[in-house]
Design a protein around this motif. Sequence first.
Motif, PDB file in Angstrom:
ATOM      1  N   ARG A  19      40.137  54.975  43.204  1.00  0.00           N
ATOM      2  CA  ARG A  19      41.376  54.939  43.959  1.00  0.00           C
ATOM      3  C   ARG A  19      41.902  56.344  44.079  1.00  0.00           C
TER       4      ARG A  19
ATOM      5  N   HIS B   6      38.774  42.550  32.671  1.00  0.00           N
ATOM      6  CA  HIS B   6      38.630  42.042  34.027  1.00  0.00           C
ATOM      7  C   HIS B   6      39.379  40.718  34.147  1.00  0.00           C
TER       8      HIS B   6
ATOM      9  N   TYR C  36      43.280  48.737  48.534  1.00  0.00           N
ATOM     10  CA  TYR C  36      42.377  48.785  47.397  1.00  0.00           C
ATOM     11  C   TYR C  36      42.191  47.390  46.825  1.00  0.00           C
ATOM     12  N   SER C  37      41.033  47.181  46.198  1.00  0.00           N
ATOM     13  CA  SER C  37      40.744  45.934  45.495  1.00  0.00           C
ATOM     14  C   SER C  37      40.314  46.278  44.080  1.00  0.00           C
ATOM     15  N   ASN C  38      40.842  45.564  43.101  1.00  0.00           N
ATOM     16  CA  ASN C  38      40.520  45.865  41.723  1.00  0.00           C
ATOM     17  C   ASN C  38      40.748  44.610  40.872  1.00  0.00           C
TER      18      ASN C  38
ATOM     19  N   SER D  60      48.015  45.056  36.844  1.00  0.00           N
ATOM     20  CA  SER D  60      46.788  45.448  37.534  1.00  0.00           C
ATOM     21  C   SER D  60      46.610  46.958  37.444  1.00  0.00           C
ATOM     22  N   ASN D  61      45.370  47.397  37.250  1.00  0.00           N
ATOM     23  CA  ASN D  61      45.106  48.839  37.186  1.00  0.00           C
ATOM     24  C   ASN D  61      45.441  49.550  38.489  1.00  0.00           C
ATOM     25  N   ILE D  62      45.629  48.808  39.554  1.00  0.00           N
ATOM     26  CA  ILE D  62      46.058  49.427  40.814  1.00  0.00           C
ATOM     27  C   ILE D  62      47.386  50.139  40.630  1.00  0.00           C
TER      28      ILE D  62
ATOM     29  N   ALA E  66      39.263  53.103  38.968  1.00  0.00           N
ATOM     30  CA  ALA E  66      39.573  51.677  38.911  1.00  0.00           C
ATOM     31  C   ALA E  66      39.511  51.170  37.478  1.00  0.00           C
ATOM     32  N   TRP E  67      38.545  51.644  36.705  1.00  0.00           N
ATOM     33  CA  TRP E  67      38.419  51.311  35.281  1.00  0.00           C
ATOM     34  C   TRP E  67      38.838  52.546  34.504  1.00  0.00           C
TER      35      TRP E  67
END
Length: 257
Positions: A2, A215, A224-226, A240-242, A249-250
């Motif tokens: 991201r 997860h 973005y998708s996470n 969410s990590n977003i 992302a991780w």
Amino acid sequence: MRVFKRTKSIGLLVAAVAATGLIPLTAGAADAAPPAKPADYAGSCPAAGTVTQWWHSGHDGVDIANNRGTPIYSTGPGSVIASGPASGYGQWIRIKHDDGTVTEYGHMYERLVSVNQRVSSGQLIARMGSEGDSSGNHLHFEAHSSTASTRGMDPVPYLAARGVSLPCTPGNGTPGTNFSTWGTSVRVRADARLNAAVVRTLTGPTPVFVECQKHGDLVNAEGYSNDAWAYIPALGGYISNIYIDHPAAWLPGVREC
């Protein structure tokens, strides 16, 4: 990966994310609170114990429970502006800090400082009790934006901005903040699922200590998708990590839950 475009305003980011239904455009009344001022002092843990009640619309601070006589410490340097009997509290102490903010301590059975006394960060100021409207030994801790404030702000981001995460251990420090969130009205959930209960809502960017990540549900927001979620013990849940301000992302250096 991201990579946020920092030229884009937070307002546009929030509006776009709100359209997904993941975050409301405005916080509800129960989530609204004045933002903490920039950290002007290095904070100290107010007391060891278990957080039995967090800040919410009907509770202006946090409750930290422990045994009678547990030491209570000033979270930062300042001057004592109140020390004595107080309705509801039984006894209280208020400290005006050098950045203009005020911290408030209630229900102690013994006070060790007096009005106009200068205190340092981490100084012993009282011992925990169950005076006043209380069902057990605990510290009721509040943070106020100024002496004119009539409602306590959320103490969690206030303390986090000063390097303290709850629950904490006085004297030997607490895990330092290793990341920061971004945006406003970010929901903290009880688990890494979009239908999990909302346990807190962040009113703005907040320094946080991410203990682990796992997860969970896939989140789609701001292009973005996470499916990675960060567990933040001081907030009692996952985001969410977003909404963690980091391009990966991780999150690097953070173990899996």
